[in-house]
Write a protein that holds these residues in place. Structure first.
Motif, PDB file in Angstrom:
ATOM      1  N   VAL A 166       1.081  -1.185  -0.095  1.00  0.00           N
ATOM      2  CA  VAL A 166       0.028  -0.053  -0.053  1.00  0.00           C
ATOM      3  C   VAL A 166       0.743   1.267   0.002  1.00  0.00           C
ATOM      4  CG1 VAL A 166      -1.671   1.088   1.234  1.00  0.00           C
ATOM      5  CG2 VAL A 166      -1.774  -1.170   1.105  1.00  0.00           C
ATOM      6  N   LEU A 167       0.504   2.119  -0.880  1.00  0.00           N
ATOM      7  CA  LEU A 167       0.976   3.368  -0.884  1.00  0.00           C
ATOM      8  C   LEU A 167       0.121   4.501  -0.250  1.00  0.00           C
ATOM      9  CD1 LEU A 167       3.706   5.054  -1.722  1.00  0.00           C
ATOM     10  CD2 LEU A 167       2.737   5.442  -3.855  1.00  0.00           C
ATOM     11  N   ILE A 168       0.705   5.221   0.875  1.00  0.00           N
ATOM     12  CA  ILE A 168      -0.322   6.162   1.715  1.00  0.00           C
ATOM     13  C   ILE A 168       0.450   7.646   1.348  1.00  0.00           C
ATOM     14  CG2 ILE A 168      -1.146   6.946   4.046  1.00  0.00           C
ATOM     15  CD1 ILE A 168      -0.216   3.965   4.787  1.00  0.00           C
ATOM     16  N   ILE A 169      -0.466   8.530   0.543  1.00  0.00           N
ATOM     17  CA  ILE A 169      -0.169   9.628   0.219  1.00  0.00           C
ATOM     18  C   ILE A 169      -0.791  10.684   0.952  1.00  0.00           C
ATOM     19  CG2 ILE A 169       0.213  11.159  -1.967  1.00  0.00           C
ATOM     20  CD1 ILE A 169      -0.651   8.289  -3.696  1.00  0.00           C
ATOM     21  N   GLY A 170      -0.230  11.853   1.379  1.00  0.00           N
ATOM     22  CA  GLY A 170      -0.751  12.798   2.321  1.00  0.00           C
ATOM     23  C   GLY A 170       0.122  13.812   2.555  1.00  0.00           C
ATOM     24  N   SER A 234       9.642  -9.723  10.079  1.00  0.00           N
ATOM     25  CA  SER A 234       9.563 -10.763   9.216  1.00  0.00           C
ATOM     26  C   SER A 234       7.946 -11.491  10.004  1.00  0.00           C
ATOM     27  CB  SER A 234      10.547 -11.723   9.146  1.00  0.00           C
ATOM     28  OG  SER A 234      10.490 -12.832   8.264  1.00  0.00           O
ATOM     29  N   GLY A 235       7.143 -11.698   9.324  1.00  0.00           N
ATOM     30  CA  GLY A 235       5.924 -12.174   9.936  1.00  0.00           C
ATOM     31  C   GLY A 235       4.968 -11.070  10.144  1.00  0.00           C
ATOM     32  N   GLY A 236       5.223 -10.014  10.031  1.00  0.00           N
ATOM     33  CA  GLY A 236       4.405  -8.722  10.265  1.00  0.00           C
ATOM     34  C   GLY A 236       4.592  -7.700   9.348  1.00  0.00           C
ATOM     35  N   THR A 237       4.533  -6.517   9.644  1.00  0.00           N
ATOM     36  CA  THR A 237       4.231  -5.306   8.685  1.00  0.00           C
ATOM     37  C   THR A 237       5.553  -4.209   8.814  1.00  0.00           C
ATOM     38  OG1 THR A 237       1.926  -5.435   8.884  1.00  0.00           O
ATOM     39  CG2 THR A 237       2.897  -3.638   7.888  1.00  0.00           C
ATOM     40  N   LEU A 238       6.128  -3.952   7.604  1.00  0.00           N
ATOM     41  CA  LEU A 238       7.149  -2.800   7.730  1.00  0.00           C
ATOM     42  C   LEU A 238       6.693  -1.539   7.098  1.00  0.00           C
ATOM     43  CD1 LEU A 238      10.101  -1.885   8.000  1.00  0.00           C
ATOM     44  CD2 LEU A 238      10.561  -2.853   5.825  1.00  0.00           C
ATOM     45  N   PHE A 239       6.657  -0.392   7.638  1.00  0.00           N
ATOM     46  CA  PHE A 239       6.230   0.744   7.340  1.00  0.00           C
ATOM     47  C   PHE A 239       7.219   1.572   7.137  1.00  0.00           C
ATOM     48  CE2 PHE A 239       4.378   5.324   8.442  1.00  0.00           C
ATOM     49  CZ  PHE A 239       4.044   5.310   7.374  1.00  0.00           C
ATOM     50  N   LEU A 240       7.503   2.146   5.892  1.00  0.00           N
ATOM     51  CA  LEU A 240       8.673   3.094   5.249  1.00  0.00           C
ATOM     52  C   LEU A 240       7.903   4.277   4.904  1.00  0.00           C
ATOM     53  CD1 LEU A 240      10.378   0.530   2.824  1.00  0.00           C
ATOM     54  CD2 LEU A 240      11.029   1.012   5.136  1.00  0.00           C
ATOM     55  N   ASP A 241       8.136   5.099   5.929  1.00  0.00           N
ATOM     56  CA  ASP A 241       7.869   6.532   5.576  1.00  0.00           C
ATOM     57  C   ASP A 241       8.833   7.339   5.055  1.00  0.00           C
ATOM     58  OD1 ASP A 241       6.091   8.739   6.026  1.00  0.00           O
ATOM     59  OD2 ASP A 241       6.185   9.160   8.381  1.00  0.00           O
ATOM     60  N   GLU A 242       8.351   8.258   4.069  1.00  0.00           N
ATOM     61  CA  GLU A 242       9.076   9.313   3.596  1.00  0.00           C
ATOM     62  C   GLU A 242       9.930   8.482   2.646  1.00  0.00           C
ATOM     63  OE1 GLU A 242      11.088  12.823   5.286  1.00  0.00           O
ATOM     64  OE2 GLU A 242       9.431  12.729   6.926  1.00  0.00           O
ATOM     65  N   ILE A 243       9.410   7.742   1.813  1.00  0.00           N
ATOM     66  CA  ILE A 243      10.083   6.508   0.942  1.00  0.00           C
ATOM     67  C   ILE A 243      10.912   7.477  -0.051  1.00  0.00           C
ATOM     68  CG2 ILE A 243       8.000   6.497  -0.563  1.00  0.00           C
ATOM     69  CD1 ILE A 243      10.672   3.698   0.420  1.00  0.00           C
ATOM     70  N   VAL A 278       4.826  -4.710   3.038  1.00  0.00           N
ATOM     71  CA  VAL A 278       5.493  -3.431   3.021  1.00  0.00           C
ATOM     72  C   VAL A 278       4.439  -2.260   2.752  1.00  0.00           C
ATOM     73  CG1 VAL A 278       7.002  -1.934   1.926  1.00  0.00           C
ATOM     74  CG2 VAL A 278       7.808  -4.228   2.324  1.00  0.00           C
ATOM     75  N   LEU A 279       4.349  -1.358   3.838  1.00  0.00           N
ATOM     76  CA  LEU A 279       3.525  -0.266   3.500  1.00  0.00           C
ATOM     77  C   LEU A 279       4.348   1.051   3.378  1.00  0.00           C
ATOM     78  CD1 LEU A 279       0.909  -0.828   6.423  1.00  0.00           C
ATOM     79  CD2 LEU A 279       1.056  -1.628   4.005  1.00  0.00           C
ATOM     80  N   ALA A 280       4.240   1.796   2.485  1.00  0.00           N
ATOM     81  CA  ALA A 280       5.002   2.956   2.457  1.00  0.00           C
ATOM     82  C   ALA A 280       4.373   4.276   2.268  1.00  0.00           C
ATOM     83  CB  ALA A 280       5.906   2.808   0.912  1.00  0.00           C
ATOM     84  N   ALA A 281       4.868   5.324   2.646  1.00  0.00           N
ATOM     85  CA  ALA A 281       4.030   6.670   2.634  1.00  0.00           C
ATOM     86  C   ALA A 281       5.099   7.652   1.863  1.00  0.00           C
ATOM     87  CB  ALA A 281       3.875   7.204   4.142  1.00  0.00           C
ATOM     88  N   THR A 282       4.494   8.856   1.645  1.00  0.00           N
ATOM     89  CA  THR A 282       5.031  10.058   0.976  1.00  0.00           C
ATOM     90  C   THR A 282       4.372  10.986   1.213  1.00  0.00           C
ATOM     91  OG1 THR A 282       6.190  10.960  -0.975  1.00  0.00           O
ATOM     92  CG2 THR A 282       4.443   9.504  -1.212  1.00  0.00           C
ATOM     93  N   VAL A 290       9.011  11.115  -9.231  1.00  0.00           N
ATOM     94  CA  VAL A 290       9.585  10.178 -10.124  1.00  0.00           C
ATOM     95  C   VAL A 290      10.253  11.314 -11.244  1.00  0.00           C
ATOM     96  CG1 VAL A 290       9.262   8.507 -12.213  1.00  0.00           C
ATOM     97  CG2 VAL A 290       8.379   8.000  -9.980  1.00  0.00           C
ATOM     98  N   ARG A 291       9.415  12.137 -11.614  1.00  0.00           N
ATOM     99  CA  ARG A 291       9.959  13.269 -12.611  1.00  0.00           C
ATOM    100  C   ARG A 291      11.239  14.041 -12.037  1.00  0.00           C
ATOM    101  NH1 ARG A 291       4.481  13.203 -13.818  1.00  0.00           N
ATOM    102  NH2 ARG A 291       4.174  14.855 -12.458  1.00  0.00           N
ATOM    103  N   HIS A 292      11.470  14.162 -10.664  1.00  0.00           N
ATOM    104  CA  HIS A 292      12.555  15.036 -10.355  1.00  0.00           C
ATOM    105  C   HIS A 292      13.515  14.147  -9.651  1.00  0.00           C
ATOM    106  CE1 HIS A 292       9.196  18.065  -9.789  1.00  0.00           C
ATOM    107  NE2 HIS A 292      10.261  18.795 -10.173  1.00  0.00           N
ATOM    108  N   GLY A 293      13.462  12.625 -10.104  1.00  0.00           N
ATOM    109  CA  GLY A 293      14.695  11.792  -9.405  1.00  0.00           C
ATOM    110  C   GLY A 293      14.679  11.468  -8.240  1.00  0.00           C
ATOM    111  N   LYS A 294      13.471  11.650  -7.328  1.00  0.00           N
ATOM    112  CA  LYS A 294      13.410  11.131  -5.782  1.00  0.00           C
ATOM    113  C   LYS A 294      12.925   9.720  -5.819  1.00  0.00           C
ATOM    114  CE  LYS A 294      14.222  13.538  -3.193  1.00  0.00           C
ATOM    115  NZ  LYS A 294      15.533  13.925  -2.231  1.00  0.00           N
ATOM    116  N   LEU A 295      12.135   9.186  -6.848  1.00  0.00           N
ATOM    117  CA  LEU A 295      11.661   7.927  -6.792  1.00  0.00           C
ATOM    118  C   LEU A 295      11.685   7.088  -7.772  1.00  0.00           C
ATOM    119  CD1 LEU A 295       9.961   5.951  -4.888  1.00  0.00           C
ATOM    120  CD2 LEU A 295       8.003   6.986  -5.807  1.00  0.00           C
TER     121      LEU A 295
END
Length: 464
Positions: A166-170, A234-243, A278-282, A290-295
């Motif tokens: 999931v990608l969480i945007i806000g 492992s076996g759970g959830t990893l949250f990557l904030d400010e990906i 994996v859950l990520a947020a930005t 993507v256009r600015h080379g950050k992702l």
């Protein structure tokens, strides 16, 4: 009555199980002997109980478990005449509640069904209670009754039971980590760990070790083996904030791990299998990043399987007062007080644009709770709303000022308005606390260099 689906290629076994379920209070009951037939039925409706054979004429029953992720309330029991330890493990990992071999022991099946019935009844009660709480503005640890938040809740309910990324945007301060926590709490991984990592709060030379771990002696200072967060989660959830703050070379490694489920520690050569959602947020627009080379674009495609946009507070009609009273209630409970908002204070809160979103509101309520008496009045909320901004000076920014000078004045003015609270100021400015600290250190260094030796420097401007 509870519904059931029987997926079994043997006609006699289907008839036996169907009759047995009818005698034990199930209905309606549907049955079929192929994987394709079961998939078609599940696209049309849900079931409370699914009895699933592994060996079917057109495929393996385990393939159906993936589709059943979209039916989180279904209890799945595997029935097979070719049981193996590996298939049993795969079935339980896929969400099956039990695993029976043929010929079916009906006494054991009755115990499973009785247990399932209790679980289903309890889940129905919990679902009803959750529905009532949602209408009141409570959803897990989240607070908000607005239409915008109800839409976000609907997305969380749909994706939480699945294994999808999931990608969480806000915007900054909207509560993206709380969304991630709620997804984890409503998932099948709830008994596993929830491990958050803010990619923007760790220096570039440490984030690789933190993500993937390292072996002893792999670099200067590596005095012992370190398990990275992929192993810990492992076996759970990893949250990557400010990906988007993750270095591009590490984004390549992250993509590889998401595709293979294999981690290698820094300085090591052992392939370590991990089972992580994996859950990520930005707080950036992903396309712009993507256009600015950050992702990396390929990483975006891998993460953006199911996007959830968290609305800014200014778009959450009615939630400002609800949240403010929720935060005040928590503060009263922790401090043993009984403070309340004056009507004028509520009006002031509703007028404020909240550029720092929920985080800014929470900090404002906490500050008002500290400085106010039994009732929080309007003057306990030193907020700069649109009605006051028009009458205030622009900060004496002269034409010809550099961008750096303008930025410094804005940061220091915001920090002053927030009473020196760096967390609140960072939220208002839309930057991380780490970035704010770095900026303030630069300003202090420049001020110290400009102050002659022995001179009395002016008071610090960072508010403590």
């Amino acid at each position: 009555m509870l519904s059931a689906l029987i997926v079994e290629d043997s006609d006699s076994s289907r008839e036996l199980l169907s009759e047995w379920l009818k005698q034990h209070g199930f209905g309606p009951i549907e049955s079929g002997g192929t994987l394709a037939g079961a998939q078609a039925v599940l696209r049309e409706r849900s079931f409370d109980l699914v009895l699933l054979d592994l060996r079917l004429p057109d495929g393996n029953g385990l393939e159906l478990l993936k589709q059943l992720e979209d039916h989180p309330d279904a209890e799945v029991v595997i029935i097979t005449g070719h049981g193996t330890i590996d298939s049993a493990i795969d079935a339980m990992r896929g969400g099956a509640i039990d695993y029976l071999t043929k010929p079916v022991d009906l006494r054991r099946l009755q115990k499973i069904v009785t247990k399932s019935r209790r679980a289903l009844e309890l889940r129905t009660e919990v679902t009803s209670l959750r529905s009532e709480l949602r209408q009141m503005g409570r959803f897990g640890g989240m607070v908000g009754a607005s239409k915008a938040m109800q839409q976000a809740y609907d997305l969380i309910v749909r994706v939480a039971p699945t294994s999808s990324t999931v990608l969480i945007i806000g915007e900054t301060g909207t509560g993206k980590e709380l969304v991630a926590q709620t997804i984890h709490q409503r998932s099948r991984r709830v008994s596993g760990a929830f491990v958050p990592l803010n990619c923007g709060a760790i220096s570039a030379n440490l984030i690789e070790s933190e993500l993937f771990g390292h072996e002893r002696g792999s670099f200067t200072g590596a005095e012992r083996k370190h398990r990275g967060i992929f192993e810990r989660a492992s076996g759970g959830t990893l949250f990557l904030d400010e990906i988007t703050e993750m270095p591009m070379d590490l984004q390549v490694r992250l993509l590889r791990i998401l595709e293979t489920g294999i981690v290698m520690r820094v300085g090591g050569d052992e392939a370590i299998a991990v089972d992580v959602r994996v859950l990520a947020a930005t707080n950036r627009d992903p396309g712009e990043a993507v256009r600015h080379g950050k992702l990396r674009e390929d990483l975006l495609y891998r993460l953006n399987v199911f996007p959830i946009e968290v609305p800014p507070l200014r778009e959450r009609d009615g939630d400002i007062t609800l949240l403010a009273r929720h935060f005040l209630e928590q503060l009263n409970k922790d401090a043993g007080t009984n403070k309340s908002f004056a009507p004028a204070a509520i009006e002031r809160l509703e007028r404020h644009p909240w550029p720092g979103n929920v985080r800014e509101l929470k900090n404002a309520v906490e500050r008002a709770h500290i400085i106010s008496g039994a009732r929080i009045e309007e003057d306990s909320l030193p907020l700069r709303g649109p009605e006051t901004a028009e009458n205030e000076p622009s900060g004496a920014l002269a034409v010809g000022s550099t961008i750096a000078e303008v930025e410094q004045k804005l940061i220091l003015a915001t920090l002053e308005r927030c009473g020196g609270n760096k967390t609140a100021a960072a939220a208002v400015l839309g930057i991380s606390v780490k970035t704010l600290y770095n900026k303030l250190c630069l300003y202090d260094d420049a001020k110290n260099r400009a102050t002659p030796q022995g001179a009395d420097p002016s008071p610090a401007q960072d508010g403590g």
